[in-house]
Structures are given as structure tokens and as C-alpha cells.
Design an enzyme around this catalytic site. Structure first.
Site, short mmCIF file in Angstrom:
data_model
loop_
_atom_site.label_atom_id
_atom_site.label_comp_id
_atom_site.label_asym_id
_atom_site.label_seq_id
_atom_site.Cartn_x
_atom_site.Cartn_y
_atom_site.Cartn_z
N GLN A 1 51.74 37.65 38.50
CA GLN A 1 52.81 36.76 38.93
C GLN A 1 54.03 36.84 38.03
O GLN A 1 55.11 36.43 38.44
CB GLN A 1 52.28 35.32 38.98
CG GLN A 1 51.25 35.11 40.07
CD GLN A 1 50.65 33.73 40.02
OE1 GLN A 1 49.66 33.50 39.32
NE2 GLN A 1 51.23 32.79 40.75
N ASN B 1 39.56 33.55 36.68
CA ASN B 1 40.37 32.46 37.21
C ASN B 1 40.04 32.24 38.69
O ASN B 1 40.19 33.14 39.51
CB ASN B 1 41.85 32.79 37.07
CG ASN B 1 42.73 31.64 37.56
OD1 ASN B 1 42.95 30.68 36.83
ND2 ASN B 1 43.23 31.74 38.78
N GLU B 2 39.58 31.03 38.99
CA GLU B 2 39.36 30.57 40.37
C GLU B 2 38.62 31.59 41.24
O GLU B 2 39.16 32.11 42.22
CB GLU B 2 40.69 30.18 41.02
CG GLU B 2 41.38 29.02 40.32
CD GLU B 2 42.60 28.51 41.08
OE1 GLU B 2 42.99 29.13 42.09
OE2 GLU B 2 43.16 27.48 40.66
N TYR C 1 44.71 20.34 41.93
CA TYR C 1 46.07 20.02 42.36
C TYR C 1 46.09 18.89 43.38
O TYR C 1 47.04 18.12 43.44
CB TYR C 1 46.72 21.26 42.99
CG TYR C 1 47.00 22.37 42.01
CD1 TYR C 1 48.24 22.48 41.38
CD2 TYR C 1 46.02 23.30 41.69
CE1 TYR C 1 48.51 23.50 40.47
CE2 TYR C 1 46.28 24.32 40.78
CZ TYR C 1 47.51 24.41 40.18
OH TYR C 1 47.78 25.41 39.27
N GLU D 1 44.62 24.32 34.63
CA GLU D 1 45.81 24.43 35.48
C GLU D 1 46.04 23.10 36.18
O GLU D 1 45.09 22.48 36.68
CB GLU D 1 45.64 25.50 36.57
CG GLU D 1 46.08 26.88 36.22
CD GLU D 1 46.09 27.80 37.44
OE1 GLU D 1 45.79 28.99 37.25
OE2 GLU D 1 46.38 27.35 38.57
#
Length: 452
Positions: free
Chosen positions: A27, A172-173, A302, A362
Site C-alpha cells: 500500500q 496480517n488478517e 473497525y 489496527e
């Protein structure tokens, strides 16, 4: 800057509470084919027409490859002490296995050295979704060979950086990249169906445990964790059908990766279809190879999900009741803003009897920022962080073993299938000039984290 009143102080979280900020290689780095880097599945995916909503790519993105020192300085200026970044597997091993790219090894040495020099603790994520394309051509995460390739990759990274880096996030995830990339097809590599998803889940679990064991063996004093996406799940109504639907969704979204690493196996009781993994893709010895005694679990939350039974939904038989229908506050992504959701998932994870320490690795929000006279007054984002941090502090005060909070993300960047439309950064980036501008949210963190 508008004055924001928070019902807490930095010191309320404790002297040893870690405050960090997070980025990822694909990213942010750009330099997609520079200095010997191989192609990743995301390089390929972004080249396909219609896959990225704004038609963009990440060949340059925020140019972290060349601007890493300035960005680390920017993170430090806001008062963060932890800099979490990921290593691009195809920058280290252009073909996924085999010959090592020394230029890639050297690049991450420069990042780690800059962190240490500038007083930032480097936290390395070994896999943040950018699988080498050469491995995808062999089946990717759906092929068992990826487990051994990942183990080799981890060993190379640990040999290179283990003396300087003690904090490691193996993946990650994993639910994110397996479900979105190998079941729904909306992320790289764009595959669709359970015949890809189920083996990808199993191999990701095997790989992350294998990688963690390599770190434990090779790095003295290592702090090893895994970062899991999660959403607190609520039934739409208190009917037995909706309650059962919520339990089923929780098993799939939150427990598919958490419970196997805790030695509990797949949550087959509440999501029976997961039993197909054990019947078709697992070897007799695999169950013991899924778990690992991690030092921490990274919580990446989130939004919550409200779930109802939907017999017309294929396979799962449940569906989400979207926030817009419930008329609740949302971000620019349409994600519900809910501190209670963060509190709920932290309490849920902490209820496991053998859970290690937790870190929010995160959390953040996208809003439609407007640059006006050199400033971005992102009041909604500041209020978002205050809401979520208040919930986190509440959970911590109630005994949740919570050791840190890392913001997603430092700068606006390439947000996967959204392209550059979704802005999560504490700093705005002009993609033409690469000029960084701290938003009011970044200034708020600067004041909050520097407050004596």
C-alpha cells in the site's frame, strides 16, 4: 485546530502501553519492479480492468520506498513509539522461493536501522497480503506447498533481521486475504468459491504456526503475534433464528482463525461447513500444527456487524443488516462507528481462558477529507478515535489484558480494491507532489501523546 475534549489522558492507559502506527508494503512502498523485486498477486490484480474501483494501481503509491525516513520522522513527530511495517515477500524472494534478492534485504535493513536511530521500535509484519505471483501460479494459498515456501521466507527474514527486530507479526488478517481473495474474488488473486477458500484457510493457519516456530527458535527474546480482523457480532432481533445466525457468523468471521491457534480446532459446532476442511484438506497430524503459543494476539477492529438469518443467501444462510438501514453513524466506507463494538470484541477475545496479551494492531477510519488552505479539518476522524479509545480504556480497566494501540494508518495510501478513494491516513498525501500534510487528527495525536 479545533479543541477536542477527551474523557481520558494518555497516562490513563499505563506507563508501558504501546502507542504505534501501521503501514503495509504494497500500500505504501511503490517501486513495484525496482531493484530486483518480483511481481506479487496484487501487482497482477491491479493490472486487470475493473478490479480497482477508481482504476488506479500501486506502482508508486506514497513512494515509501524512497521516503521511508521522512515518514518515520513524521510518525515520531506525532509521538508514536512503535512503527509497524510489513516486508514484501517478492522483494526478498522474487520467485517466492529460491534465489534471495540482496537489494530487498538491504532495503528493510535501512528501514529498521532508521527506526532504531530515530527512537522508534520496529514491528515487522511478515505477510500483509502480497504473495509472490510465482507462487500463485502454483496454486497460491490453496496449494499446500505455500506452507513450506512461507517457512523458508520467514527463516530468511529472521536470519537477516532477528538481531535487531524482536517484535514480529507473522500474518496480517488471514481471514481477510483468504475470504476476499479466495472465496469472494474481490481481492487478489480474484478466485471464487469454497474449493479455493477452505484449503487457503487451512494452509494459512499451518503457515503462520510454522513461521512462528521459526521465529521462536531463532530469535532470543522474540515477541511473536498474529493480527486478526474481527467484528463484534449482534443478532438483528432476539428471535432464535437471528441469534443462531449471529452465532454462525461469529464462528466464521471471528473464530475460524482464533480458535485453531488456541488449540481448540475449527468452530465446527456453530459453522458445520468448516468440517469440510478437516475432512478434505487436513492431514491426520495437522490439528497439532495449527496452534502456537503466541505472546500476543493483534485485534484489528473497525466496525460491528448486525446479522440476520437469510435462507436465500448461498452457503452461509445469513446476511448483514447494513448500517444505512439502521440509521447509525458511519464512515465514508459505510462502516458503522461503534466504540461499543470495539469494547465487545475485546471482552469476547479476553474471555478465552488461554488467551495471551492483546494489542489493537489496527484501528482507524476513512472520511472524505478536504484540503483547504493547507489544512484538513477532519473532525469526524478525531471524534472516531476518541470514541474508540474510550472503549478500549474501559475494557482495559475491566481487566482485558491490553498492551497497546496502533493507528491505521500514517498516510493516505492505496486502499486495496478501493484504490485511493478511501483515505485512512493521519497525513494527507498529494500523489502528484508526494507532499505530506498532517490532518487535524494527526495534530490531535501529537498533542495527546506529547501531553505531560
Amino acid at each position: 485546530m479545533e479543541q477536542f475534549s477527551a474523557p481520558f489522558h494518555r497516562h490513563d492507559f499505563g506507563e508501558h502501553f504501546r502507542w504505534g502506527i501501521t503501514i503495509s508494503a504494497f500500500q505504501n512502498e511503490g517501486a513495484h519492479d525496482h531493484d530486483g523485486k518480483g511481481a506479487s498477486i496484487w501487482d497482477d490484480f491491479t493490472s486487470r480492468k475493473g478490479k480497482i474501483k477508481d482504476g488506479t494501481h500501486a506502482q508508486v503509491t506514497t513512494d515509501f520506498y524512497n521516503r521511508y525516513r521522512d515518514d518515520i520522522l513524521l510518525a515520531r513527530s506525532m509521538g508514536f513509539k512503535v512503527f509497524r511495517f510489513s516486508i514484501a515477500w517478492p522483494r526478498i524472494l522474487p520467485n517466492g522461493t529460491g534465489a534471495v534478492n540482496q537489494a530487498g534485504i538491504d532495503f528493510y535493513h535501512r528501514i529498521i536501522d532508521a527506526c532504531i536511530e530515530l527512537g522508534m521500535e520496529p514491528w515487522v509484519t511478515l505477510y500483509h497480503w502480497d504473495l509472490p505471483l510465482a507462487l500463485e501460479h502454483k496454486g497460491g494459498w490453496s496449494h499446500r506447498g505455500v506452507v513450506f515456501a512461507f517457512e523458508e521466507y520467514v527463516r530468511i527474514c529472521v536470519e537477516a533481521y532477528g538481531e535487531k527486530v524482536k517484535n514480529w507479526i507473522v500474518m496480517n488478517e488471514p481471514f481477510g486475504f483468504t475470504s476476499l481473495g479466495y472465496m469472494l474474488g474481490v481481492h487478489a488473486p480474484g478466485k471464487f468459491g469454497l474449493s479455493y477458500f477452505f484449503p487457503a484457510v487451512h494452509h494459512a493457519l499451518l503457515a503462520q504456526a510454522a513461521g512462528a516456530k521459526v521465529i521462536r527458535k531463532m530469535v532470543e527474546g522474540a515477541n511473536i503475534g498474529i493480527a486478526l480482523s474481527c467484528s463484534y457480532i449482534l443478532p438483528h432481533t432476539q428471535t432464535p433464528a437471528d441469534i443462531q445466525a449471529a452465532r454462525k457468523a461469529d464462528a466464521l468471521f471471528n473464530r475460524t482463525f482464533l480458535e485453531p491457534i488456541l488449540g481448540m480446532g475449527y468452530p465446527v459446532k456453530d459453522f458445520p461447513l468448516l468440517g469440510k476442511i478437516e475432512r478434505r484438506y487436513a492431514l491426520w497430524r495437522d490439528r497439532d500444527s495449527l496452534s502456537f503459543d503466541y505472546d500476543f494476539i493483534g485485534v484489528q477492529n473497525y466496525f460491528p456487524l448486525v446479522i440476520r438469518r437469510n435462507p436465500f443467501m448461498p452457503i452461509v444462510g445469513v446476511s448483514e443488516v447494513k448500517p444505512r438501514f439502521r440509521k447509525v453513524p458511519v464512515t465514508a466506507m459505510g462502516w458503522e462507528i461503534s466504540g461499543e463494538g470495539m469494547y465487545g470484541i475485546l471482552k469476547q477475545f479476553a474471555a478465552y481462558p488461554n488467551i495471551p496479551r492483546l494489542i489493537v494492531t489496527e484501528n482507524g477510519a476513512a472520511f472524505n477529507d478536504v484540503l483547504t488552505e493547507g489544512r484538513i479539518h477532519d473532525t469526524d476522524r478525531v471524534n472516531y478515535f476518541i470514541t474508540y479509545l474510550e472503549a478500549i480504556l474501559k475494557a482495559k480497566h475491566e481487566g482485558v489484558p491490553l498492551d497497546g494501540y496502533f493507528v491505521w494508518t500514517l498516510t493516505d495510501n492505496f486502499e486495496w480494491a478501493e484504490g485511493y478513494r478511501a483515505r485512512f491516513g493521519l497525513a494527507h498525501v498529494d500523489l502528484d507532489t508526494q507532499v505530506r500534510t498532517l490532518k487535524d487528527s494527526g495534530l490531535w495525536f501529537r498533542d495527546f501523546l506529547h501531553d505531560k
